[in-house]
Structures are given as structure tokens and as C-alpha cells.
Design a protein around this motif. Sequence first.
Motif, PDB file in Angstrom:
ATOM      1  N   ASP A  71     -46.689 -37.491  20.716  1.00  0.00           N
ATOM      2  CA  ASP A  71     -48.055 -37.265  21.190  1.00  0.00           C
ATOM      3  C   ASP A  71     -48.451 -35.814  20.932  1.00  0.00           C
ATOM      4  OD1 ASP A  71     -48.478 -39.828  22.174  1.00  0.00           O
ATOM      5  OD2 ASP A  71     -48.070 -39.301  24.268  1.00  0.00           O
ATOM      6  N   LYS A  72     -49.720 -35.599  20.681  1.00  0.00           N
ATOM      7  CA  LYS A  72     -50.275 -34.245  20.578  1.00  0.00           C
ATOM      8  C   LYS A  72     -50.874 -33.920  21.934  1.00  0.00           C
ATOM      9  CE  LYS A  72     -50.006 -33.528  16.021  1.00  0.00           C
ATOM     10  NZ  LYS A  72     -49.676 -32.311  15.347  1.00  0.00           N
ATOM     11  N   VAL A  73     -50.318 -32.915  22.616  1.00  0.00           N
ATOM     12  CA  VAL A  73     -50.679 -32.630  24.003  1.00  0.00           C
ATOM     13  C   VAL A  73     -51.325 -31.254  24.135  1.00  0.00           C
ATOM     14  CG1 VAL A  73     -49.818 -32.398  26.365  1.00  0.00           C
ATOM     15  CG2 VAL A  73     -48.793 -34.092  24.827  1.00  0.00           C
ATOM     16  N   LEU A  74     -52.439 -31.226  24.834  1.00  0.00           N
ATOM     17  CA  LEU A  74     -53.096 -29.985  25.227  1.00  0.00           C
ATOM     18  C   LEU A  74     -52.945 -29.881  26.736  1.00  0.00           C
ATOM     19  CD1 LEU A  74     -54.886 -27.530  24.578  1.00  0.00           C
ATOM     20  CD2 LEU A  74     -56.863 -29.034  24.891  1.00  0.00           C
ATOM     21  N   GLU A  75     -52.369 -28.779  27.202  1.00  0.00           N
ATOM     22  CA  GLU A  75     -52.118 -28.592  28.636  1.00  0.00           C
ATOM     23  C   GLU A  75     -52.926 -27.400  29.134  1.00  0.00           C
ATOM     24  OE1 GLU A  75     -48.362 -28.019  31.724  1.00  0.00           O
ATOM     25  OE2 GLU A  75     -48.062 -27.598  29.603  1.00  0.00           O
ATOM     26  N   LEU A  76     -53.614 -27.589  30.253  1.00  0.00           N
ATOM     27  CA  LEU A  76     -54.403 -26.517  30.851  1.00  0.00           C
ATOM     28  C   LEU A  76     -53.740 -26.091  32.155  1.00  0.00           C
ATOM     29  CD1 LEU A  76     -58.004 -27.940  30.315  1.00  0.00           C
ATOM     30  CD2 LEU A  76     -56.550 -26.649  28.746  1.00  0.00           C
ATOM     31  N   GLY A  77     -53.245 -24.882  32.184  1.00  0.00           N
ATOM     32  CA  GLY A  77     -52.563 -24.349  33.349  1.00  0.00           C
ATOM     33  C   GLY A  77     -51.068 -24.583  33.254  1.00  0.00           C
ATOM     34  N   SER A  78     -50.274 -23.512  33.440  1.00  0.00           N
ATOM     35  CA  SER A  78     -48.818 -23.670  33.324  1.00  0.00           C
ATOM     36  C   SER A  78     -48.042 -23.145  34.519  1.00  0.00           C
ATOM     37  CB  SER A  78     -48.316 -22.984  32.055  1.00  0.00           C
ATOM     38  OG  SER A  78     -48.582 -21.606  32.117  1.00  0.00           O
ATOM     39  N   CYS A  79     -48.589 -22.235  35.284  1.00  0.00           N
ATOM     40  CA  CYS A  79     -47.924 -21.640  36.446  1.00  0.00           C
ATOM     41  C   CYS A  79     -46.537 -21.124  36.049  1.00  0.00           C
ATOM     42  CB  CYS A  79     -47.867 -22.610  37.612  1.00  0.00           C
ATOM     43  SG  CYS A  79     -47.309 -21.836  39.148  1.00  0.00           S
ATOM     44  N   ALA A  80     -45.469 -21.772  36.520  1.00  0.00           N
ATOM     45  CA  ALA A  80     -44.101 -21.328  36.219  1.00  0.00           C
ATOM     46  C   ALA A  80     -43.571 -21.903  34.914  1.00  0.00           C
ATOM     47  CB  ALA A  80     -43.163 -21.711  37.364  1.00  0.00           C
ATOM     48  N   GLY A  81     -44.305 -22.844  34.331  1.00  0.00           N
ATOM     49  CA  GLY A  81     -43.876 -23.445  33.073  1.00  0.00           C
ATOM     50  C   GLY A  81     -43.042 -24.706  33.219  1.00  0.00           C
ATOM     51  N   VAL A  82     -42.947 -25.250  34.428  1.00  0.00           N
ATOM     52  CA  VAL A  82     -42.121 -26.434  34.661  1.00  0.00           C
ATOM     53  C   VAL A  82     -42.635 -27.627  33.867  1.00  0.00           C
ATOM     54  CG1 VAL A  82     -41.336 -28.091  36.410  1.00  0.00           C
ATOM     55  CG2 VAL A  82     -41.339 -25.657  36.929  1.00  0.00           C
ATOM     56  N   THR A  83     -43.912 -27.965  34.039  1.00  0.00           N
ATOM     57  CA  THR A  83     -44.453 -29.118  33.312  1.00  0.00           C
ATOM     58  C   THR A  83     -44.527 -28.822  31.821  1.00  0.00           C
ATOM     59  OG1 THR A  83     -46.735 -28.431  33.759  1.00  0.00           O
ATOM     60  CG2 THR A  83     -45.750 -30.045  35.265  1.00  0.00           C
ATOM     61  N   SER A  84     -44.791 -27.588  31.471  1.00  0.00           N
ATOM     62  CA  SER A  84     -44.869 -27.206  30.054  1.00  0.00           C
ATOM     63  C   SER A  84     -43.539 -27.441  29.350  1.00  0.00           C
ATOM     64  CB  SER A  84     -45.256 -25.733  29.911  1.00  0.00           C
ATOM     65  OG  SER A  84     -46.484 -25.464  30.553  1.00  0.00           O
ATOM     66  N   LEU A  85     -42.451 -27.052  29.980  1.00  0.00           N
ATOM     67  CA  LEU A  85     -41.127 -27.257  29.382  1.00  0.00           C
ATOM     68  C   LEU A  85     -40.792 -28.741  29.280  1.00  0.00           C
ATOM     69  CD1 LEU A  85     -39.286 -24.284  31.066  1.00  0.00           C
ATOM     70  CD2 LEU A  85     -39.503 -24.648  28.593  1.00  0.00           C
ATOM     71  N   LEU A  86     -41.152 -29.513  30.293  1.00  0.00           N
ATOM     72  CA  LEU A  86     -40.903 -30.952  30.250  1.00  0.00           C
ATOM     73  C   LEU A  86     -41.686 -31.599  29.103  1.00  0.00           C
ATOM     74  CD1 LEU A  86     -39.740 -33.588  31.433  1.00  0.00           C
ATOM     75  CD2 LEU A  86     -41.732 -33.640  32.960  1.00  0.00           C
TER      76      LEU A  86
END
Length: 188
Positions: A71-86
Amino acid sequence: MKNTLRVINSVRYKLNDEFRLRFHRRYVRYQGNKFDLSHPRSIRPLKLALLRGTYEGREIELIKRHVNRGDKVLELGSCAGVTSLLIADIVGVENHLVFEPDSRNYEFSLYHFKLNSKNVRIKKSLLLSGNDIPESFEFYSGDNPSASSVLLQDHPSRREIVGTDQFERVIAFENSKVLVLDIGRRGI
């Protein structure tokens, strides 16, 4: 009898939390990635949620259910990066782009990306929709990393001027098919 048990369990839970905080290791593994609990941006509720294994539990459940390899994912907001790393673990760093306008959260996420040796693509910018977006925008970085906003809040924050990007242009350029929004709620 039920009320007494509830109070006892509540006290036990608080004692366990105090024990966790006092005797935790500097690093904790969560969702297969390593996080530094001694980082200045790791506030008490964030530390406890990581130690308990509950941090952003609903978001993680939704990501695991709806984000697929490739999937091509665009993420808005990362805080500590937990969801970003997942997300990066699921789709690959080349298929994932994060926008984080809060300079302190941007650095917080970058720190965890480097700690995990993952080159997650992150941009310190605010996405705005429309044809005539300003080059920069006012943003409020909350002392609580989960409480930053384009709106002035009633909690401690500092004002920043951040660069902007046009939402529609980024979606088209990245060919994003999945949008992950971890914004709009205060707290951990």
C-alpha cells in the motif's frame, strides 16, 4: 464486595505502574520496535502506555487490519513514531510518507527511526487543502506530545511557524491510497 475488589485492583494497578516507572529499562520494545523511555519528550503517560503495551492500541489495531504490504500510505502526525514504524514495517519505507508539523515531535520521531535503523520518510510540514495555501502557517507545539494543534489550546504549548504543502499535490505525487490520521485527540 464488588466495589471493594475494584478499589483493591485499582490500587494494585497503580502500584504496578509506579514499579514499572521506577524500575523500567531505558529502552522498551513495542510492536517490534525499540523506544527510549528516557527521551525528554517521553512523558509519564506515554512511558506507562509503552510499558503496559497499550500505547495507541486502537490505532495499531486499525493499521494492522487495513494497511497491507505494498500500500502507498500517507500519514499525518507521528508523535513518538510508533505508528510510523509499524506502517513502515508493513509497507516498506519507500511506500510511506509522514508529515509532522510539530518540530519537537518531528525530532522525537526521527530519534526513534534512527534508533531502529529505519529510514522512514518524514517531512516537517503541515498539509493544507486547496489552491491558494500559504507558504507557512501558525502551529502550536504542545508540551504533551499528543496535544499539538493549529489551534491555540488551553494547555502549555509554544507557537511555531511551519512550512506547508498542498494535500492534493502530495496525494497525487505519492500516489497514496491509504491515509492515516492520528490527529484530533488530546492525550495518550
